[in-house]
Design an enzyme around this catalytic site. Structure first.
Site, short mmCIF file in Angstrom:
data_model
loop_
_atom_site.label_atom_id
_atom_site.label_comp_id
_atom_site.label_asym_id
_atom_site.label_seq_id
_atom_site.Cartn_x
_atom_site.Cartn_y
_atom_site.Cartn_z
N TYR A 139 0.84 -1.20 0.00
CA TYR A 139 0.00 0.00 0.00
C TYR A 139 0.89 1.26 0.00
CZ TYR A 139 -2.75 3.79 2.12
OH TYR A 139 -3.33 5.00 2.39
N LYS A 143 1.25 4.08 -2.95
CA LYS A 143 0.90 5.50 -2.72
C LYS A 143 2.09 6.38 -3.09
CE LYS A 143 -2.54 6.89 -1.25
NZ LYS A 143 -3.84 7.18 -1.96
#
Ligand code: NAP
Length: 326
Positions: A139, A143
């Site tokens: 994640y 990002k």
């Protein structure tokens, strides 16, 4: 202004949409599942049913918009690596291309402070901290790759990156609800010594910071961390919440090293079964480490000041949770 909010159906996206509508803007909210969207928003905002993996549809959604808030993401502690890349990286690429093709003036990308989290205690982190060599989760990595794409477009459109830390508030389905659910099942241990300080951010404060990022000239091309500017003892707050809900605050304590071993095993099993693990290495680390931030830049450039304190925000959150359960 005519504004597109991706992730408009989500927790932050709905709060942001409401704040933008209240400021007089025309808002299109993008998402796949509108079933949880508040009726008032469904009435006032324009729904765009679109998957971030559908490049052409995403680009089309940017048409005739003055500004785009890219909030949508696979925001989870666990999931398929390919999905994180397809949604968070390729979805962001499509948004950037859509903004360029349709001459959108400003793109505001909601990122996460986890892009600079190294897995160790980190105090008073500023935006100047470089990315780590190894990311704590896929994640965080995706990002960060999203940030790269937005920064690379900074010469062609006005870009602003906003990194809100640990958002909580009414409508959240992740942070506090998951901890509460685990506590109800008596499966919430305290990970670490319980003395770790963290910054939380009340969702309304994030939405207001995002509104400030819409017109501030000084913000163009910059990145801002947003928090409630209060360093709090995470486990003290968790216990307070449990107490309010009449749940036991007697939590078994386990060292982070033990939690990481257990989480690694759960993740390995989850990879085989496809069912979400109870704990991931990322969540264990986030719950045990000190992570505090310096938000001088947001205060100075955006004029940001958190208007709702953590204590008041927790009260609002608990009231909403109790109402939901009634
Ligand atoms: N919550 C936090 O503590 C936190 C902290 C730091 C940063 N952030 C960032 O803040 C943003 C919003 O987070 P949140 O907490 O509001 O998450 P959320 O409630 O899970 O919302 C995620 C949103 O993204 C949309 N989305 C996900 N996959 C999609 C896809 N394939 N196509 C189209 N839309 C998709 C969802 O729409 P549908 O469900 O309708 O598909 C939903 O609207 C994210 O960018 C996240 O990285 C969150």
């Amino acid at each position: 202004m005519k504004i597109l909010v991706t992730g408009g159906t989500g927790f932050l996206g709905q709060h942001l949409t409401r704040v933008l509508l209240m400021a007089g803007h025309t808002v299109s909210m993008m998402g796949r599942d509108f079933s949880q969207v508040l009726p008032s928003l469904r009435k006032e905002a324009v729904p765009i049913i679109c998957d971030l993996r559908d490049k052409n549809a995403v680009k089309q959604a940017c048409r005739d918009k003055d500004a785009v808030y890219h909030v949508g993401a696979l925001s989870a502690a666990w999931g398929k690596r390919a999905d994180f890349f397809a949604i968070n990286v390729e979805g962001t690429r499509a948004i950037v291309e859509g903004c360029r093709e349709h001459n959108v003036k400003r793109l505001i990308y909601v990122s996460s402070p986890s892009v600079v989290f190294m897995g160790a205690d980190q105090r008073n982190v500023t935006e100047a901290l470089p990315y780590p060599r190894r990311f704590v989760s896929v994640y965080s990595l995706t990002k960060k790759l999203g940030e790269d794409l937005v920064n690379a477009a900074a010469s062609e459109l006005e870009t602003v990156i906003v990194r809100p830390k640990a958002i909580f508030g009414p409508g959240d389905r992740t942070l506090l609800p998951q901890l509460i659910a685990a506590a109800r099942r008596r499966r919430l241990p305290q990970i670490g010594d319980g003395r770790n300080l963290v910054d939380l951010t009340y969702v309304e404060n994030v939405a207001r910071a995002l509104l400030l990022a819409l017109n501030t000239a000084a913000a163009i091309g910059k990145t801002y961390t947003i928090t409630n500017d209060e360093h709090i003892l995470l486990w003290e707050v968790i216990r307070k919440v449990l107490q309010e809900l009449l749940l036991s605050t007697q939590l078994r304590q386990i060292p982070l090293s033990v939690a990481l071993t257990a989480a690694a095993m759960m993740e390995a099993r989850a990879a085989l079964t496809g069912t979400e693990p109870l704990l991931t290495c990322y969540s264990a680390t986030i719950l045990a480490r000190t992570q505090t931030y310096d938000i001088t830049a947001a205060k100075r450039d955006l004029g940001y000041a958190p208007s709702t304190s953590v204590a008041t925000g927790i009260e609002h959150t608990l009231a909403a949770l109790k109402e939901q359960e009634a």
